[in-house]
Design a protein around this motif. Structure first.
Motif, PDB file in Angstrom:
ATOM      1  N   PRO A  76      -3.503   4.094  -2.004  1.00  0.00           N
ATOM      2  CA  PRO A  76      -2.903   3.033  -1.023  1.00  0.00           C
ATOM      3  C   PRO A  76      -3.390   1.540  -1.484  1.00  0.00           C
TER       4      PRO A  76
ATOM      5  N   VAL B  13       0.646  -2.219   5.346  1.00  0.00           N
ATOM      6  CA  VAL B  13       0.026  -0.900   5.180  1.00  0.00           C
ATOM      7  C   VAL B  13      -0.267  -0.188   6.603  1.00  0.00           C
TER       8      VAL B  13
ATOM      9  N   THR C 259      -9.222   0.915   3.514  1.00  0.00           N
ATOM     10  CA  THR C 259      -7.875   1.073   3.561  1.00  0.00           C
ATOM     11  C   THR C 259      -7.828   0.559   4.980  1.00  0.00           C
TER      12      THR C 259
END
Length: 299
Positions: free
Chosen positions: A25, A41, A52
């Motif tokens: 990601p 995200v 992340t």
């Protein structure tokens, strides 16, 4: 939902990254940043890595289908990409039982059948809500394996023959949803990837190729071949290699790794190539004409 569909049609709005485990990601986000494309995200709680989660604009539980869809539709993205590993819904994943109950019908449908059924169900659910699903290779082509050799080491004639055998084997197994990788030594198949993944398949190949206690030499011309299955929807299910793959392949006794050019992710490419060079393994991108087409990819 109408706004999400309109944004997808015009190509405006951010790219939404639904983030599971691993570094992919953030690698996609970095590639989009370099290209000057906005992205947001959505991290999946319990799977997305700490880095992340720090980068994430929102976080949802794995089984909170409604919450995820509401968040994505509110962002009205130009497209959605699914990145990173997640586990199939199971009792151990019931972190939010109320979300699971609220989404029980959708989860029942998604949890039945094999991996391809699961992925098709996720795609259908997103598209029903006006969200366009984009593949990593459409958004971040710089993360994909190039054609030809992409390290310093070249395969010899025997290794090339093993690669050809492995590629033919995987093509024959494609309709059975078995896996994306195999370890081959000449015409001898040592291991085929199953649900356990590439790392464990390589561990099995290592055990089969050597005598007890790791003694003895591996078979001649032993290679790892990894490519997309025929008919595989490459928007959501791409083969991938990285430094760990190179390390495990070397430990198993492989001389090199051959992957689908343009259809296989190479995670942390500089590190992957440097490690392969240091360990004496070749890295080879198989020509695109040997790979399945991706009819679902946006034109």
């Amino acid at each position: 939902m109408a706004e999400a569909a309109a944004r997808a049609e015009t190509g405006t709005g951010p790219v939404a990254i639904v983030a599971g485990a691993g570094r992919l990601p953030l690698l996609i986000a970095a590639s989009l940043d370099r290209a000057g494309r906005a992205c947001r995200v959505l991290a999946i709680r319990g799977f997305a890595d700490p880095a992340t989660r720090r980068r994430a604009d929102a976080t949802v539980d794995l089984l909170d289908v409604r919450g995820a869809l509401e968040t994505l539709c509110a962002w009205a993205p130009a497209g959605v990409t699914l990145a990173g590993a997640v586990a199939r819904p199971s009792p151990a994943a019931l972190l939010n039982t109320m979300a699971a109950y609220r989404n029980r019908e959708a989860l029942r449908s998604l949890a039945s059948g094999g991996d391809d059924h699961l992925l098709r169900g996720v795609l259908a659910l997103l598209e029903e809500h006006g969200l366009q699903v984009l593949g990593v290779r459409d958004l971040a082509p710089d993360l994909m394996a190039p054609a030809g050799r992409f390290g310093r080491v070249s395969p010899d004639e025997a290794a090339e023959a093993s690669v050809a055998s492995g590629r033919a084997l995987l093509a024959g197994l494609s309709p059975h949803d078995v896996g994306q990788a195999a370890v081959v030594a000449s015409r001898r198949v040592l291991a085929v990837e199953g649900p356990e993944g590439t790392d464990r398949m390589l561990a099995r190949a290592r055990a089969l190729a050597r005598r007890p206690l790791g003694l003895g030499r591996p078979p001649a011309a032993m290679v790892l071949v990894k490519r997309a299955k025929d008919g595989q929807d490459l928007r959501v299910d791409l083969p991938a290699i990285g430094p760990r793959t190179v390390k495990r392949a070397a430990q198993a006794g492989c001389l090199g790794i051959a992957v689908g050019a343009g259809d296989t992710l190479v995670l942390d490419r500089p590190e992957t190539v440097a490690l392969a060079d240091r360990l004496g393994l070749f890295l080879l991108g198989l020509p695109a004409d040997s790979l399945p087409p991706d009819p679902e990819s946006p034109r």
